[in-house]
Scaffold this motif. Structure first.
Motif, mmCIF file in Angstrom:
data_model
loop_
_atom_site.group_PDB
_atom_site.id
_atom_site.type_symbol
_atom_site.label_atom_id
_atom_site.label_comp_id
_atom_site.label_asym_id
_atom_site.label_seq_id
_atom_site.Cartn_x
_atom_site.Cartn_y
_atom_site.Cartn_z
ATOM 1 N N ASP A 133 21.058 -10.124 8.833
ATOM 2 C CA ASP A 133 19.937 -10.745 9.524
ATOM 3 C C ASP A 133 18.657 -9.916 9.417
ATOM 4 O OD1 ASP A 133 21.440 -12.938 10.211
ATOM 5 O OD2 ASP A 133 21.972 -12.178 12.191
ATOM 6 N N LEU A 134 18.781 -8.615 9.208
ATOM 7 C CA LEU A 134 17.603 -7.754 9.054
ATOM 8 C C LEU A 134 16.965 -7.885 7.672
ATOM 9 C CD1 LEU A 134 18.607 -4.457 10.879
ATOM 10 C CD2 LEU A 134 17.017 -6.213 11.638
ATOM 11 N N LEU A 135 17.644 -8.537 6.749
ATOM 12 C CA LEU A 135 17.086 -8.702 5.414
ATOM 13 C C LEU A 135 15.848 -9.600 5.420
ATOM 14 C CD1 LEU A 135 20.365 -9.041 3.324
ATOM 15 C CD2 LEU A 135 18.943 -7.018 3.642
ATOM 16 N N ALA A 136 15.790 -10.590 6.304
ATOM 17 C CA ALA A 136 14.636 -11.506 6.362
ATOM 18 C C ALA A 136 13.342 -10.770 6.729
ATOM 19 C CB ALA A 136 14.922 -12.651 7.328
ATOM 20 N N PRO A 137 13.317 -9.936 7.770
ATOM 21 C CA PRO A 137 12.072 -9.201 8.045
ATOM 22 C C PRO A 137 11.654 -8.270 6.905
ATOM 23 C CG PRO A 137 13.500 -9.134 9.967
ATOM 24 C CD PRO A 137 14.284 -9.750 8.855
ATOM 25 N N ILE A 138 12.618 -7.666 6.237
ATOM 26 C CA ILE A 138 12.281 -6.801 5.108
ATOM 27 C C ILE A 138 11.664 -7.628 3.984
ATOM 28 C CG2 ILE A 138 13.314 -5.410 3.264
ATOM 29 C CD1 ILE A 138 15.137 -4.193 5.397
ATOM 30 N N ASP A 139 12.229 -8.808 3.735
ATOM 31 C CA ASP A 139 11.655 -9.694 2.718
ATOM 32 C C ASP A 139 10.211 -10.047 3.062
ATOM 33 O OD1 ASP A 139 14.029 -9.651 1.324
ATOM 34 O OD2 ASP A 139 14.739 -11.576 2.123
ATOM 35 N N THR A 140 9.945 -10.302 4.341
ATOM 36 C CA THR A 140 8.593 -10.643 4.781
ATOM 37 C C THR A 140 7.641 -9.480 4.527
ATOM 38 O OG1 THR A 140 9.578 -12.012 6.510
ATOM 39 C CG2 THR A 140 7.249 -11.521 6.723
ATOM 40 N N LEU A 141 8.058 -8.271 4.829
ATOM 41 C CA LEU A 141 7.217 -7.097 4.571
ATOM 42 C C LEU A 141 6.946 -6.927 3.071
ATOM 43 C CD1 LEU A 141 8.666 -4.441 7.035
ATOM 44 C CD2 LEU A 141 6.370 -5.428 7.084
ATOM 45 N N GLU B 19 -0.839 -8.445 -1.224
ATOM 46 C CA GLU B 19 -2.001 -7.548 -1.273
ATOM 47 C C GLU B 19 -2.380 -7.265 -2.729
ATOM 48 O OE1 GLU B 19 -3.963 -3.899 -1.938
ATOM 49 O OE2 GLU B 19 -1.790 -3.954 -2.132
ATOM 50 N N GLU B 20 -1.392 -7.085 -3.574
ATOM 51 C CA GLU B 20 -1.661 -6.816 -4.985
ATOM 52 C C GLU B 20 -2.295 -8.031 -5.663
ATOM 53 O OE1 GLU B 20 1.985 -5.510 -6.782
ATOM 54 O OE2 GLU B 20 2.080 -3.723 -5.523
ATOM 55 N N LYS C 159 -7.019 -9.788 7.622
ATOM 56 C CA LYS C 159 -6.506 -10.938 8.375
ATOM 57 C C LYS C 159 -5.122 -11.346 7.844
ATOM 58 C CE LYS C 159 -7.665 -15.671 9.544
ATOM 59 N NZ LYS C 159 -8.558 -16.786 9.290
ATOM 60 N N LYS C 160 -4.977 -11.410 6.529
ATOM 61 C CA LYS C 160 -3.687 -11.798 5.935
ATOM 62 C C LYS C 160 -2.626 -10.731 6.203
ATOM 63 C CE LYS C 160 -4.874 -15.134 2.551
ATOM 64 N NZ LYS C 160 -4.257 -16.344 2.992
ATOM 65 N N LEU C 161 -3.039 -9.477 6.145
ATOM 66 C CA LEU C 161 -2.109 -8.392 6.430
ATOM 67 C C LEU C 161 -1.633 -8.468 7.879
ATOM 68 C CD1 LEU C 161 -0.745 -5.939 5.199
ATOM 69 C CD2 LEU C 161 -2.659 -4.563 5.974
ATOM 70 N N LYS C 162 -2.543 -8.748 8.800
ATOM 71 C CA LYS C 162 -2.182 -8.898 10.214
ATOM 72 C C LYS C 162 -1.219 -10.068 10.396
ATOM 73 C CE LYS C 162 -3.995 -9.611 14.799
ATOM 74 N NZ LYS C 162 -5.070 -10.090 15.615
ATOM 75 N N GLU C 163 -1.481 -11.174 9.703
ATOM 76 C CA GLU C 163 -0.595 -12.340 9.755
ATOM 77 C C GLU C 163 0.818 -11.969 9.294
ATOM 78 O OE1 GLU C 163 -1.426 -16.105 7.602
ATOM 79 O OE2 GLU C 163 -3.360 -15.967 8.634
ATOM 80 N N GLY C 164 0.904 -11.215 8.207
ATOM 81 C CA GLY C 164 2.201 -10.800 7.662
ATOM 82 C C GLY C 164 2.959 -9.907 8.625
ATOM 83 N N VAL C 165 2.242 -8.974 9.268
ATOM 84 C CA VAL C 165 2.888 -8.080 10.230
ATOM 85 C C VAL C 165 3.380 -8.883 11.434
ATOM 86 C CG1 VAL C 165 2.514 -6.159 11.819
ATOM 87 C CG2 VAL C 165 1.681 -6.023 9.472
ATOM 88 N N GLU C 166 2.562 -9.808 11.924
ATOM 89 C CA GLU C 166 2.972 -10.648 13.064
ATOM 90 C C GLU C 166 4.200 -11.484 12.716
ATOM 91 O OE1 GLU C 166 -0.649 -12.758 13.909
ATOM 92 O OE2 GLU C 166 -1.343 -11.223 15.320
ATOM 93 N N LEU C 167 4.221 -12.033 11.499
ATOM 94 C CA LEU C 167 5.376 -12.820 11.061
ATOM 95 C C LEU C 167 6.627 -11.943 10.979
ATOM 96 C CD1 LEU C 167 6.443 -15.539 10.093
ATOM 97 C CD2 LEU C 167 5.760 -14.902 7.777
ATOM 98 N N THR C 168 6.455 -10.719 10.509
ATOM 99 C CA THR C 168 7.583 -9.784 10.423
ATOM 100 C C THR C 168 8.113 -9.452 11.820
ATOM 101 O OG1 THR C 168 6.662 -8.843 8.416
ATOM 102 C CG2 THR C 168 8.335 -7.555 9.545
#
Length: 194
Positions: A89-97, A104-105, A117-126
């Motif tokens: 179950d922890l694999l999903a947050p790692i995939d999101t990160l 970013e690349e 803004k997109k980076l903040k969105e990604g962290v919130e989703l994680t």
């Protein structure tokens, strides 16, 4: 009666007596032999039953030992792989990160504000993914509103606060978590001291 006749009669009686004794001896001997045969056959029968029961006992004992070894092995495997579901179950947050880093690349033509803004969105989703996993596995954050509880809170500072009463939590410095009813990590807090 003559002596000869007497002797003959005596001899006949002796022969009859001997014959009767022989018959009786033979009968007693036959009875003894029959009894011995009966005892031997019963003894043989019980020995066969005993051997059969010993074989059954040895088989049952061997089965028991095999089951015991198998259960011991399964127990250790269950302990070794107890965290497997949680790890999956922890694999999903790692995939999101990882997706956030890859985005970013690919976003070199975006300006800094949009990238942030997109980076903040990604962290919130994680973080949301982590809380979903935690909820699924009954890991809950410790509440830090209200009174200080030494069972769940770790007071690292004492501060003056006009808005709070003595002993109340003023600020959470680090979140605490519990797994079902067991404490994983206490919440680090500052408390009001008047």
């Amino acid at each position: 009666m003559s002596e000869e006749k007497k002797e003959e009669l005596n001899q006949e009686e002796v022969v009859e007596t001997c014959e009767n004794q022989t018959c009786e001896d033979n009968t007693e001997q036959e009875v003894l032999e029959q009894q011995e045969q009966t005892v031997e056959s019963v003894k043989a029968e019980y020995e066969a039953k005993l051997k059969e029961e010993q074989d059954k006992y040895l088989r049952v004992h061997a089965d028991f030992e095999n089951i015991k070894k198998r259960l011991e092995k399964e127990k250790y495997q269950a302990i070794d792989y107890a965290s497997e579901k949680f790890a999956k179950d922890l694999l999903a947050p790692i995939d999101t990160l990882e997706m956030a880093l890859a985005a970013e690349e690919n976003a070199k033509d975006l300006d800094a504000q949009e990238l942030l803004k997109k980076l903040k969105e990604g962290v919130e989703l994680t973080i949301k993914n982590f809380y979903t996993v935690f909820e699924k596995h009954e890991i809950t954050p410790i509440e830090t509103d209200g009174e200080f509880d030494p069972n769940f809170h770790d007071a690292v500072m004492q501060v003056d606060s006009p808005e709070h009463e003595d002993g109340q939590i003023v600020q959470q410095l680090q979140k605490g978590y519990k797994y079902k009813e067991r404490l994983l990590r206490p919440a680090m807090v500052s408390i009001c001291k008047k």
